[in-house]
Design a protein around this motif. Structure first.
Motif, PDB file in Angstrom:
ATOM      1  N   THR A 192       0.809  -1.219   0.000  1.00 58.49           N
ATOM      2  CA  THR A 192       0.000   0.000   0.000  1.00 58.49           C
ATOM      3  C   THR A 192       0.840   1.265   0.000  1.00 58.49           C
ATOM      4  N   SER A 202       4.695  -0.764   3.368  1.00 58.87           N
ATOM      5  CA  SER A 202       3.491  -0.950   4.164  1.00 58.87           C
ATOM      6  C   SER A 202       2.601  -1.885   3.378  1.00 58.87           C
ATOM      7  N   LEU A 252      -1.213  -4.484   3.332  1.00 61.78           N
ATOM      8  CA  LEU A 252      -2.538  -4.811   3.837  1.00 61.78           C
ATOM      9  C   LEU A 252      -2.755  -6.294   3.583  1.00 61.78           C
ATOM     10  N   SER A 267      -3.230  -4.402   8.679  1.00 59.08           N
ATOM     11  CA  SER A 267      -2.325  -3.437   8.068  1.00 59.08           C
ATOM     12  C   SER A 267      -1.020  -3.383   8.845  1.00 59.08           C
ATOM     13  N   SER A 285       3.077  -1.595   8.779  1.00 54.82           N
ATOM     14  CA  SER A 285       3.969  -0.586   8.211  1.00 54.82           C
ATOM     15  C   SER A 285       5.409  -0.894   8.571  1.00 54.82           C
TER      16      SER A 285
END
Length: 76
Positions: free
Chosen positions: A33, A43, A45, A52, A54
């Motif tokens: 993402t 990052s 998903l 999610s 990061s």
């Protein structure tokens, strides 16, 4: 900084991920993402669960399907 992935790529955690992470372990799949601007991080998903994450190390993941739709059948 040039990343080995692009936003939209589907990736799969590899064996190195088992040593670094607990949830995104070997076999986990996610969609990129965001790319780190100053560091080589991504990052993602989660494909199946929507989680999610990061600041992940791209070395811990392999490309399954690129944003252009080409599939890496060796990884899938």
């Amino acid at each position: 900084m040039m990343s080995k992935f692009k936003v939209g790529d589907i990736i799969k955690a590899n064996a190195l991920a088992d040593k670094r992470y607990t949830i995104t372990s070997n076999g986990w799949k996610g969609k990129v993402t965001k790319l780190g601007l100053k560091t080589d991080t991504i990052s993602v998903l989660g494909v199946s669960d929507g989680t999610s994450f990061s600041v992940l190390d791209p070395a811990c993941f392999d490309l399954v399907e690129s944003e252009t739709g080409s599939i890496n059948y060796d990884i899938y």
